[in-house]
Motif scaffolding. Structure first.
Motif, PDB file in Angstrom:
ATOM      1  N   ILE A  20      22.037  15.556   9.564  1.00 60.21           N
ATOM      2  CA  ILE A  20      21.305  15.082  10.740  1.00 60.21           C
ATOM      3  C   ILE A  20      22.187  15.156  11.983  1.00 60.21           C
ATOM      4  O   ILE A  20      21.772  15.665  13.029  1.00 60.21           O
ATOM      5  N   GLU A  21      23.425  14.690  11.864  1.00 61.13           N
ATOM      6  CA  GLU A  21      24.335  14.694  13.010  1.00 61.13           C
ATOM      7  C   GLU A  21      24.685  16.116  13.446  1.00 61.13           C
ATOM      8  O   GLU A  21      24.775  16.393  14.638  1.00 61.13           O
ATOM      9  N   ARG A  24      21.644  17.668  15.271  1.00 60.36           N
ATOM     10  CA  ARG A  24      21.548  17.069  16.604  1.00 60.36           C
ATOM     11  C   ARG A  24      22.626  17.648  17.528  1.00 60.36           C
ATOM     12  O   ARG A  24      22.372  17.980  18.677  1.00 60.36           O
ATOM     13  N   TYR A  25      23.836  17.791  17.007  1.00 57.45           N
ATOM     14  CA  TYR A  25      24.948  18.347  17.784  1.00 57.45           C
ATOM     15  C   TYR A  25      24.670  19.804  18.168  1.00 57.45           C
ATOM     16  O   TYR A  25      24.879  20.217  19.300  1.00 57.45           O
ATOM     17  N   THR A  29      19.002  16.722  20.977  1.00 57.20           N
ATOM     18  CA  THR A  29      18.130  15.667  20.456  1.00 57.20           C
ATOM     19  C   THR A  29      16.657  16.054  20.466  1.00 57.20           C
ATOM     20  O   THR A  29      15.921  15.770  19.516  1.00 57.20           O
ATOM     21  N   PHE A  32      15.992  18.672  17.750  1.00 59.94           N
ATOM     22  CA  PHE A  32      16.171  17.959  16.485  1.00 59.94           C
ATOM     23  C   PHE A  32      14.905  17.162  16.155  1.00 59.94           C
ATOM     24  O   PHE A  32      14.388  17.219  15.042  1.00 59.94           O
ATOM     25  N   GLY A  33      14.389  16.423  17.131  1.00 56.51           N
ATOM     26  CA  GLY A  33      13.186  15.612  16.936  1.00 56.51           C
ATOM     27  C   GLY A  33      11.978  16.444  16.547  1.00 56.51           C
ATOM     28  O   GLY A  33      11.247  16.094  15.610  1.00 56.51           O
TER      29      GLY A  33
END
Length: 194
Positions: A20-21, A24-25, A29, A32-33
């Motif tokens: 997940i991180e 996102r990176y 964000t 990612f969402g």
């Protein structure tokens, strides 16, 4: 007798799930969402045990990284590790260093993609999920089985097949570590959380 220390990565040595991180990176964000919203139904089914873990993970990975050049992906993995040291649990890193200082073999055995796990640990062998690359680009598929559950034990046995020749100490924090913890001579569930 040889001593081997096997550490799970996500949740055991880190405070968050690095898949997940990392997404996102790498993607931001907003992207990612949207990506996770697209696969939310599969993730729910996976959590309920109604959809295979590896299949859900591979679909999400494909969505975000298919057709990326391997060199770009690896550069992103290096940058992610360099900027995400804060995710590591200090007590876990200390345990790794203590094991190394005693001359023991140390393994990180993780369902995460080894490309982004390895840069956190310059001198530790990582047994992670490996990705398929064709003509220098990621296909989005996994080259190996997802390193989860029994596959963690299989990976250790591939490296060290003669089980009676070593003492295994394992560290884990989730359902995916259950078999590795049971296989070990000494095991620790949810350590390093002080």
């Amino acid at each position: 007798m040889k001593k081997i220390y096997a550490f799970d990565f996500d949740g055991t040595l880190t405070t968050k799930d690095t898949l997940i991180e990392f997404i996102r990176y790498a993607k931001g964000t907003m992207a990612f969402g949207w990506g996770f919203a697209r696969y939310a139904h599969l993730l729910v089914l996976m959590k309920l045990g109604l959809y295979p873990n590896w299949k859900a993970k591979q679909k999400v990975f494909t969505y975000f990284f298919k057709d990326m050049k391997l060199e770009d992906f690896n550069a992103l993995c290096q940058a992610f590790a360099a900027s995400s040291r804060h995710l590591l649990r200090p007590a876990g890193i200390k345990a790794i260093q203590q094991a190394q200082n005693k001359g023991s073999e140390v393994l990180i055995v993780s369902a995460s993609i080894d490309n982004w796990v390895q840069p956190f640990f310059a001198d530790v062998k990582v047994l992670g999920t490996q990705i398929e690359v064709i003509d220098g680009k990621l296909t989005g598929r996994f080259l190996t089985k997802n390193c989860y559950g029994q596959e963690k034990v299989n990976r250790i046995l591939t490296l060290f097949p003669d089980r009676k020749d070593y003492h295994l100490t394992a560290f884990g924090d989730s359902r995916g570590d259950k078999e590795m913890l049971a296989f070990a001579d000494e095991s620790y569930f949810k350590p390093f959380r002080q």
